[in-house]
Design an enzyme around this catalytic site. Structure first.
Site, short mmCIF file in Angstrom:
data_model
loop_
_atom_site.label_atom_id
_atom_site.label_comp_id
_atom_site.label_asym_id
_atom_site.label_seq_id
_atom_site.Cartn_x
_atom_site.Cartn_y
_atom_site.Cartn_z
N HIS A 13 -29.46 5.77 -52.34
CA HIS A 13 -30.16 5.06 -52.42
C HIS A 13 -28.56 4.75 -53.26
O HIS A 13 -28.03 4.71 -53.91
CB HIS A 13 -30.88 3.88 -53.46
CG HIS A 13 -30.46 2.86 -53.79
ND1 HIS A 13 -29.88 3.04 -55.81
CD2 HIS A 13 -30.40 1.27 -53.72
CE1 HIS A 13 -29.87 1.41 -55.23
NE2 HIS A 13 -30.10 0.61 -54.77
N ARG A 22 -34.19 -14.10 -48.38
CA ARG A 22 -34.88 -13.36 -47.08
C ARG A 22 -36.04 -12.09 -47.63
O ARG A 22 -35.63 -11.55 -48.15
CB ARG A 22 -33.76 -13.01 -46.10
CG ARG A 22 -34.39 -12.42 -44.13
CD ARG A 22 -33.33 -12.31 -44.36
NE ARG A 22 -33.26 -12.46 -42.68
CZ ARG A 22 -33.93 -10.66 -41.93
NH1 ARG A 22 -33.17 -9.96 -42.41
NH2 ARG A 22 -34.04 -11.32 -40.77
#
Length: 359
Positions: free
Chosen positions: A163, A318
């Site tokens: 990540h 979103r």
């Protein structure tokens, strides 16, 4: 004579303007080819404000997105990224690039978002709890936030999950002064421990930090170990890396250059590890352990992760892009404990007691 001179000057000016315009078109074409999609702010706007840090940061996150997507796609030739551009009616938008169900990557997402508008009450409260004194005007705080963030979940349990996220934030207070800061980091979550990989990953990040200040790597490595901590499990999410937030000194330019070095280190710290293990053989038991570890990943992201929380609290954000970090598959078994002295127990030991990988 004067008219002739004027005509010549006009001709030269027109030619110069035409050349400049064609050079801009060439630049636009080159930039478009460099990115996964046109930038949120538009090329013209970015060029107009090319000296402003906001524009330079947007270009950096766009370049990072393309660099990482291309490096991943090269390792998984059968799969391709779906590229989604989205707009936020409150201001700004983003570009989500997601590869799903490849041979090498089960799910890999690299998102860019550039949003602006008014900070929600909840998000402002979260920031104040971190010691930010935000003076609102009529309860309103205009903000601008941008960043690139990515989570990569490989199929093979011997290839670690990775990540990274690099972001910039700007808030305008009641008196017009702007508060700004950078945040980010890169961290690794292996299912099985491979010491050589851990050392390579940490060394690459340390080199990026050391270019700027030798104190940064130890400080941000510890911050990473402390941040990615699943309190209710008493273990870290992975073997760490670097993590920092609210960084606003020594100067905007110096912090930007540091963030740039970290972003450029993403491909070299991770891609060699994927190349090395993507064809390793694995057993159904090892795949099961990967699924259980992924369950922990989900727990951290939904319970503790600040970026996820900020996204869920921001009106008009979103949701699909925010939850892109979740794996395609994961598992939660009741009371699962690995046998003592097993490879599974070995990684748990490191997650409970972080190690120094570079000395």
């Amino acid at each position: 004579g004067a008219l002739g001179g004027l005509g010549l000057a006009l001709g030269l000016w027109r030619r110069h303007t035409a050349l400049a315009a064609s050079r801009e078109d060439e630049e636009d074409k080159e930039l478009r080819q460099r990115f996964m999609a046109p930038p949120v702010s538009g090329l013209r706007e970015l060029r107009r404000r090319r000296r402003e840090l906001r524009s330079r940061m947007e270009l950096l996150i766009m370049e990072t997105q393309a660099e990482v997507c291309r490096a991943l796609a090269a390792l998984d030739p059968g799969a391709s990224f779906s590229v989604d551009t989205w707009e936020r009616k409150e201001g700004g938008g983003g570009i989500s690039c997601v590869l799903q169900d490849g041979e090498v990557f089960e799910k890999a997402g690299v998102n860019v978002s550039v949003v602006s508008g008014l900070l929600s009450e909840e998000a402002a409260r979260q920031m104040r709890s971190r010691g930010k004194s935000l003076k609102a005007k009529d309860g309103k705080l205009p903000f601008c936030a941008m960043g690139v963030s990515s989570v990569i979940h490989p199929k093979n349990p011997h290839v670690p999950t990775m990540h990274f996220n690099y972001r910039y934030f700007e808030i305008e207070e009641a008196d017009g002064t702007k508060q700004w800061w950078f945040g980010g980091g890169t961290d690794l979550t292996p299912t099985y421990l491979n010491e050589e990989d851990a050392v390579h990953f940490h060394k690459t990040l340390k080199e990026a930090c050391d270019k700027h200040d030798l104190k940064l790597y130890p400080k941000y490595k510890k911050w990473c170990d402390d941040y990615f901590y699943i309190k209710h499990r008493g273990e870290r999410r992975g073997i760490g890396g670097i993590f920092f937030d609210d960084v606003d000194s020594p100067s905007k330019e110096e912090v930007f250059q540091f963030v740039k070095s970290c972003a450029k280190a993403v491909v070299p710290c991770y891609i060699p590890i994927v190349k090395k293990h993507r064809h390793d053989s694995f057993t159904p038991e090892e795949k099961l352990w990967q699924q259980l570890r992924r369950g922990r990943y989900v727990e951290f992201n939904l319970v503790y992760d600040r970026g996820t929380k900020f996204g869920l609290l921001t009106p008009g954000s979103r949701i699909e892009s925010i939850l892109m970090s979740l794996p395609l598959t994961a598992r939660w078994e009741y009371m699962h404990t690995p046998p003592e002295s097993s490879k599974e127990a070995e990684i748990l030991e490191v997650l409970r007691n972080p190690k120094d990988w570079v000395h």
